[in-house]
Write an enzyme that holds these catalytic residues in place. Structure first.
Site, mmCIF file in Angstrom:
data_model
loop_
_atom_site.group_PDB
_atom_site.id
_atom_site.type_symbol
_atom_site.label_atom_id
_atom_site.label_comp_id
_atom_site.label_asym_id
_atom_site.label_seq_id
_atom_site.Cartn_x
_atom_site.Cartn_y
_atom_site.Cartn_z
ATOM 1 N N CYS A 149 1.022 -1.327 -0.074
ATOM 2 C CA CYS A 149 -0.187 -0.297 0.030
ATOM 3 C C CYS A 149 0.955 1.160 -0.088
ATOM 4 C CB CYS A 149 -0.910 -0.054 1.315
ATOM 5 S SG CYS A 149 -1.930 1.300 1.270
ATOM 6 N N CYS A 246 -6.721 -3.880 7.150
ATOM 7 C CA CYS A 246 -7.949 -2.926 7.166
ATOM 8 C C CYS A 246 -8.951 -3.790 6.332
ATOM 9 C CB CYS A 246 -7.595 -1.675 6.412
ATOM 10 S SG CYS A 246 -7.081 -1.521 4.670
#
Length: 290
Positions: A149, A246
């Site tokens: 990410c 997440c």
């Protein structure tokens, strides 16, 4: 802590007039933190004319960064990323960029009276992080989606957006230090707080990205950051730190891989290199090398 008792106006003066910082808060060495918030040393313009983008996850760290930069006089713009399904996010606590976190980031930005934008990066996140997560498991390896990410969505796409917004730097709440060597080249160094050091997750940061990035919390310790959040009156001062990946509900990685790659969880034989069948497995995605 004297910081905890310091009125907000005094905190503002401390951060805009570095000579006053030592009077209110004395981390050692205190000059490290002062330099951390001097984002563009030697800039000929006043800070009010220097726009910076604060990447706000809704947690205490990025909120403190945004607040201190605001009180230091910069033109601060807060940006939060929506990275995955917002409906599912509302039910997922303890993960960054979830629904509640977006709400918290907006509350902090409103309290600081700074512009705040929520960017829908869901499709980019799925393509560059979630799809890679599934494929890596299928290859028998263990992915680190937070590194991926940072490599793609945050420190590539978001940096480009920050420049489009007219920013001269982007700041984050990561615990890592950015140092400039004798040749004037920016380098990464471990954070002062060894329990919070995030250099491992940012190892792939490029020199070009480092020229634009700033990490003001690299010289601070987490307890000091929480005390700063309390002194600044931030609503997230006592908010727990994010812990989970997440997009992985309940921590079941195999469920996500199966959803992204239907049939990947099929059972099969465990076969020795000489051809002997040693037993059965419940799907290769539940195993990894080591």
């Amino acid at each position: 802590s004297r910081l905890l008792r310091a009125p907000r106006a005094a905190l503002w003066r401390a951060w805009t007039e570095p000579s006053l910082l030592k009077e209110w808060w004395c981390p050692k060495p205190w000059t490290t933190e002062v330099r951390a918030f001097d984002l563009l040393p030697g800039a000929p313009r006043p800070r009010s004319e220097i726009r910076v983008v604060a990447a706000m996850s809704g947690g205490v760290d990025s909120s403190v960064v945004a607040a201190l930069l605001k009180y230091a006089g910069y033109d601060v713009v807060g940006v939060t990323l929506q990275l995955y399904d917002h409906g599912a996010a509302l039910k997922k606590q303890g993960a960054c960029c979830a629904g509640q976190d977006i709400h918290d980031a907006r509350r902090v930005a409103d309290a600081l009276n700074i512009p705040h934008y929520v960017l829908d990066y869901e499709s980019r996140f799925r393509q560059q992080v979630m799809e890679d997560f599934a494929d890596t498991y299928l290859k028998g390896s263990t992915p680190i989606p937070c590194v991926r990410c940072n490599q793609t969505v945050k420190f590539k796409d978001l940096l480009a957006t920050a420049r489009d917004l007219g920013a001269e730097a982007m700041v984050t709440g990561h615990y890592i230090r950015r140092e400039v060597n004798a040749s004037g080249v920016a380098e990464l160094a471990r954070a002062a707080d060894p329990d919070r050091d995030q250099s491992y997750f940012l190892f792939a940061t490029t020199r070009e990205q480092l020229d634009f990035l700033r990490f003001p919390l690299g010289g601070m310790h987490k307890p000091d950051v929480r005390r700063a959040a309390s002194a600044l009156g931030l609503a997230v001062a006592a908010k727990p730190d994010s812990q989970d990946i997440c997009f992985v509900p309940a921590g079941k990685y195999s469920d996500i891989v199966e959803k992204l790659r239907p049939g990947a969880a099929g059972a099969g034989d465990i076969v020795h290199m000489d051809g002997r069948v040693l037993g059965r497995h419940e799907g290769v995605i539940r195993y990894t090398i080591g």
